[in-house]
Design a protein around this motif. Structure first.
Motif, PDB file in Angstrom:
ATOM      1  N   MET A   1       0.817  -1.201   0.000  1.00  0.00           N
ATOM      2  CA  MET A   1       0.000   0.000   0.000  1.00  0.00           C
ATOM      3  C   MET A   1       0.856   1.257   0.000  1.00  0.00           C
ATOM      4  N   LEU A  85      -4.203  13.488 -11.086  1.00  0.00           N
ATOM      5  CA  LEU A  85      -4.415  12.650  -9.906  1.00  0.00           C
ATOM      6  C   LEU A  85      -5.723  11.876 -10.030  1.00  0.00           C
ATOM      7  N   LEU A  86      -6.766  12.559 -10.501  1.00  0.00           N
ATOM      8  CA  LEU A  86      -8.047  11.871 -10.626  1.00  0.00           C
ATOM      9  C   LEU A  86      -7.977  10.780 -11.689  1.00  0.00           C
ATOM     10  N   GLY A  89      -6.435   7.965 -10.151  1.00  0.00           N
ATOM     11  CA  GLY A  89      -7.399   7.233  -9.331  1.00  0.00           C
ATOM     12  C   GLY A  89      -8.212   6.274 -10.178  1.00  0.00           C
ATOM     13  N   ALA A  93      -8.330   2.180 -10.031  1.00  0.00           N
ATOM     14  CA  ALA A  93      -9.560   1.398  -9.933  1.00  0.00           C
ATOM     15  C   ALA A  93      -9.562   0.300 -11.000  1.00  0.00           C
ATOM     16  N   PHE A  96      -7.127  -2.391 -10.040  1.00  0.00           N
ATOM     17  CA  PHE A  96      -7.610  -3.309  -9.003  1.00  0.00           C
ATOM     18  C   PHE A  96      -8.659  -4.255  -9.560  1.00  0.00           C
ATOM     19  N   ARG A  97      -9.521  -3.697 -10.418  1.00  0.00           N
ATOM     20  CA  ARG A  97     -10.592  -4.511 -10.970  1.00  0.00           C
ATOM     21  C   ARG A  97      -9.997  -5.624 -11.834  1.00  0.00           C
ATOM     22  N   LYS A 100      -7.395  -8.496  -9.998  1.00  0.00           N
ATOM     23  CA  LYS A 100      -7.845  -9.677  -9.265  1.00  0.00           C
ATOM     24  C   LYS A 100      -7.853 -10.899 -10.167  1.00  0.00           C
ATOM     25  N   GLU A 111      -2.258 -10.545  -3.007  1.00  0.00           N
ATOM     26  CA  GLU A 111      -2.795  -9.214  -2.707  1.00  0.00           C
ATOM     27  C   GLU A 111      -2.037  -8.125  -3.456  1.00  0.00           C
ATOM     28  N   VAL A 115      -1.912  -4.096  -6.989  1.00  0.00           N
ATOM     29  CA  VAL A 115      -1.024  -2.959  -6.759  1.00  0.00           C
ATOM     30  C   VAL A 115      -0.019  -2.851  -7.894  1.00  0.00           C
TER      31      VAL A 115
ATOM     32  N   LEU B 158      -9.035  -2.860   5.677  1.00  0.00           N
ATOM     33  CA  LEU B 158      -7.812  -2.096   5.937  1.00  0.00           C
ATOM     34  C   LEU B 158      -7.618  -0.994   4.907  1.00  0.00           C
ATOM     35  N   LEU B 159      -7.790  -1.347   3.642  1.00  0.00           N
ATOM     36  CA  LEU B 159      -7.544  -0.376   2.561  1.00  0.00           C
ATOM     37  C   LEU B 159      -8.487   0.816   2.689  1.00  0.00           C
ATOM     38  N   ALA B 162      -7.648   2.950   5.759  1.00  0.00           N
ATOM     39  CA  ALA B 162      -6.431   3.747   5.607  1.00  0.00           C
ATOM     40  C   ALA B 162      -6.685   4.940   4.702  1.00  0.00           C
ATOM     41  N   LEU B 271      -9.343  12.314  -3.939  1.00  0.00           N
ATOM     42  CA  LEU B 271      -8.881  11.053  -4.509  1.00  0.00           C
ATOM     43  C   LEU B 271      -9.012   9.921  -3.499  1.00  0.00           C
ATOM     44  N   ILE B 274     -12.629   9.029  -3.152  1.00  0.00           N
ATOM     45  CA  ILE B 274     -13.155   8.265  -4.293  1.00  0.00           C
ATOM     46  C   ILE B 274     -12.640   6.831  -4.251  1.00  0.00           C
ATOM     47  N   LEU B 275     -11.339   6.694  -3.973  1.00  0.00           N
ATOM     48  CA  LEU B 275     -10.763   5.344  -3.958  1.00  0.00           C
ATOM     49  C   LEU B 275     -11.367   4.511  -2.828  1.00  0.00           C
ATOM     50  N   LEU B 278     -14.716   3.413  -4.057  1.00  0.00           N
ATOM     51  CA  LEU B 278     -14.564   2.338  -5.040  1.00  0.00           C
ATOM     52  C   LEU B 278     -14.136   1.056  -4.340  1.00  0.00           C
ATOM     53  N   LEU B 282     -16.405  -2.063  -5.085  1.00  0.00           N
ATOM     54  CA  LEU B 282     -15.842  -3.165  -5.873  1.00  0.00           C
ATOM     55  C   LEU B 282     -15.115  -4.190  -5.012  1.00  0.00           C
ATOM     56  N   ARG B 283     -15.177  -3.990  -3.698  1.00  0.00           N
ATOM     57  CA  ARG B 283     -14.548  -4.931  -2.756  1.00  0.00           C
ATOM     58  C   ARG B 283     -13.062  -5.142  -3.026  1.00  0.00           C
ATOM     59  N   PHE B 284     -12.323  -4.045  -3.077  1.00  0.00           N
ATOM     60  CA  PHE B 284     -10.867  -4.174  -3.185  1.00  0.00           C
ATOM     61  C   PHE B 284     -10.313  -4.618  -1.850  1.00  0.00           C
ATOM     62  N   ILE B 286      -6.411  -5.484   0.276  1.00  0.00           N
ATOM     63  CA  ILE B 286      -4.957  -5.562   0.195  1.00  0.00           C
ATOM     64  C   ILE B 286      -4.478  -6.573   1.207  1.00  0.00           C
TER      65      ILE B 286
END
Lengths: 201, 286
Positions: A1, A85-86, A89, A93, A96-97, A100, A111, A115, B158-159, B162, B271, B274-275, B278, B282-284, B286
């Protein structure tokens, strides 16, 4: 993270020296992860190589380059900082989508796969949106870190030769890019790739 | 209960902040209790109302104080008032105070008041979405829409937690008008954001404003402390100490951002919000 956080900070900062420092920090974190994951010997070795080569040598080389070129501030970008930055973001997303689905059954650290994908996408973002050549190189390096993280998390550790090969490859690329950047500076007098589109006859 | 605690603690907090900052800067500085005396002194003075001002001028300080205190009653530092969706009410009560503060500053008719108002409104606009999104994300991930029953921190969330913590701490800095956003110690009206709105208020009105901003900062710290995996009171005290140290260090070693660069910083807030959202949807993980 924390690795992802450094990725975001790299997108968000303008000062070039700060960018290089964040890159170094990212490498140190990656090396720490490699140490934490290592059960056999060679991941430790890969971690050491990473720490020395990418955590220390490349940042120092880049900082020296920046000093010699006397550019340090105001990275110009096609997008404003909030917008990029957006975008970052949104890319994370997506990462991450998609990430997985990327995790293999025997992955060492499933995990971290999303990332890694996000880091690759963020590196691509800063390569695509920044104008200065140096930042584009940094974007490439961040992308390369994402690939390394992906390899680290998906497999039980790549063969040692491949790790060394990849690390040396990145180093060679940085050196080459450094020389190229110096030549660009010498010939054009600036580092702005957006201004290099006109033909010279 | 929590409102009383926050009210009593607010002058101590701001006083301690001044004291720690002075010590970090190698100054003697006033003692930690200075703001109690300060408020007492201000409360005994008379106040001046500008000739152009209407009743809004008096309404501003009282409503911003009331908003902060009402918001504080709903914080579950000690068990108290709690209902579904109270986190939204807390945030908007805090913002209601700011709205009337901006109106009162405009009402005073001075140029600096108006300038401060529009600047602070921009900061508010930039901070609000991130804060709301972050808290909603936390509420959604714990499937309970009241502050008192947020799920404790675990590997599952956790994600989200945080990210929400990052967003809340950034909004603490922005809403409390502290260093990277605003410099509380500046004496130059042109660079003021929050302080410029208070220039025309004196005596008890100023005391109400000062108390309100202290309570507001503590409220944000209390909100952030709800995300820590400790009992509420313990987490709150820990967060207050951490907040003191963090703010003092930032304000000693850091610099204020240029006003036009504020969106760069506060986008991190949006940001993160929003994250976090999301991450829940979306069930992220870590």
């Amino acid at each position: 993270m924390a690795i992802l956080a450094t990725g975001f900070l790299m997108v968000g900062r303008r000062s070039l020296t700060a960018l290089v420092r964040f890159y170094a920090l990212q490498n140190v974190l990656l090396a720490g992860l490699a140490f934490a994951l290592s059960e056999e010997g060679h991941l430790v070795f890969a971690g050491v190589v990473l720490l020395v080569l990418k955590g220390v040598l490349i940042p120092f080389f880049l900082l020296a380059l920046l000093k010699r070129l006397a550019v340090s501030h105001e990275v110009e970008s096609y997008l404003s900082i909030p917008l990029s930055l957006l975008f970052g973001g949104a890319l994370v997303a997506v990462g991450f989508r998609a990430g997985k689905a990327f995790a293999l059954p025997g992955a060492a650290l499933p995990e971290a796969v999303p990332v890694a994908i996000s880091l690759i996408l963020l590196g691509m973002l800063s390569m695509a949106t920044r104008k200065k050549a140096v930042t584009q190189v940094l974007g490439f390096l961040a992308l390369e870190n994402g690939v390394f993280l992906l390899a680290l998390s998906e497999t039980q550790g790549l063969p040692l030769f491949i790790e060394i090969g990849v690390a040396l490859d990145a180093f060679a690329a940085v050196v080459l890019a450094g020389i190229l950047i110096r030549r660009i500076k010498q010939i054009f007098g600036h580092l702005d790739t957006a201004r290099m589109q006109e033909l010279k006859g | 209960m929590s409102a009383v605690l926050l009210l009593l603690l607010a002058p101590l907090f701001t006083g301690c902040l001044k004291w720690v900052k002075a010590r970090l800067q190698n100054r003697q500085g006033p003692g930690p209790l200075i703001d109690y005396f300060n408020l007492l002194k201000l409360a005994q003075k008379s106040y001046i109302v500008p000739e152009t001002a209407s009743a809004v001028f008096l309404l501003g300080p009282s409503l911003s104080f009331l908003g902060a205190v009402l918001a504080a009653t709903m914080l579950p530092v000690f068990p108290g008032l709690s209902f579904t969706g109270d986190f939204l009410l807390v945030l908007y009560l805090l913002n209601l105070g700011r709205f009337f503060q901006a109106l009162a500053a405009l009402d005073s008719g001075s140029a600096f008041g108006g300038q401060g108002s529009y600047r602070e409104s921009l900061v508010a606009v930039l901070t609000e979405p991130g804060t709301i999104l972050a808290l909603s994300a936390v509420a959604l991930s714990s499937q309970e829409l009241s502050l008192a029953s947020l799920a404790p921190l675990s590997a599952q969330n956790l994600l989200v937690y945080a990210l929400a913590l990052a967003a809340l701490l950034l909004s603490l800095v922005a809403e409390g008008a502290r260093m990277p956003v605003d410099d509380p110690a500046t004496h130059l009206e042109l660079t003021m954001i929050h302080e410029a709105q208070l220039l025309d208020h004196s005596g008890p009105l100023l005391a109400l404003y000062e108390l309100a901003s202290g309570v507001k900062m503590l409220s944000y710290l209390a909100l952030a402390s709800l995300l820590l995996p400790l009992s509420h009171v313990l987490a709150f005290l820990l967060m207050v100490v951490l907040g003191l140290a963090g703010l003092a260090i930032i304000e000693t070693y850091g610099v204020r951002l240029r006003y036009l660069r504020l969106p760069d910083l506060l986008t991190y807030n949006t940001l993160a919000g929003i994250l976090a959202m999301l991450g829940v949807v979306l069930r992220f993980r870590i």
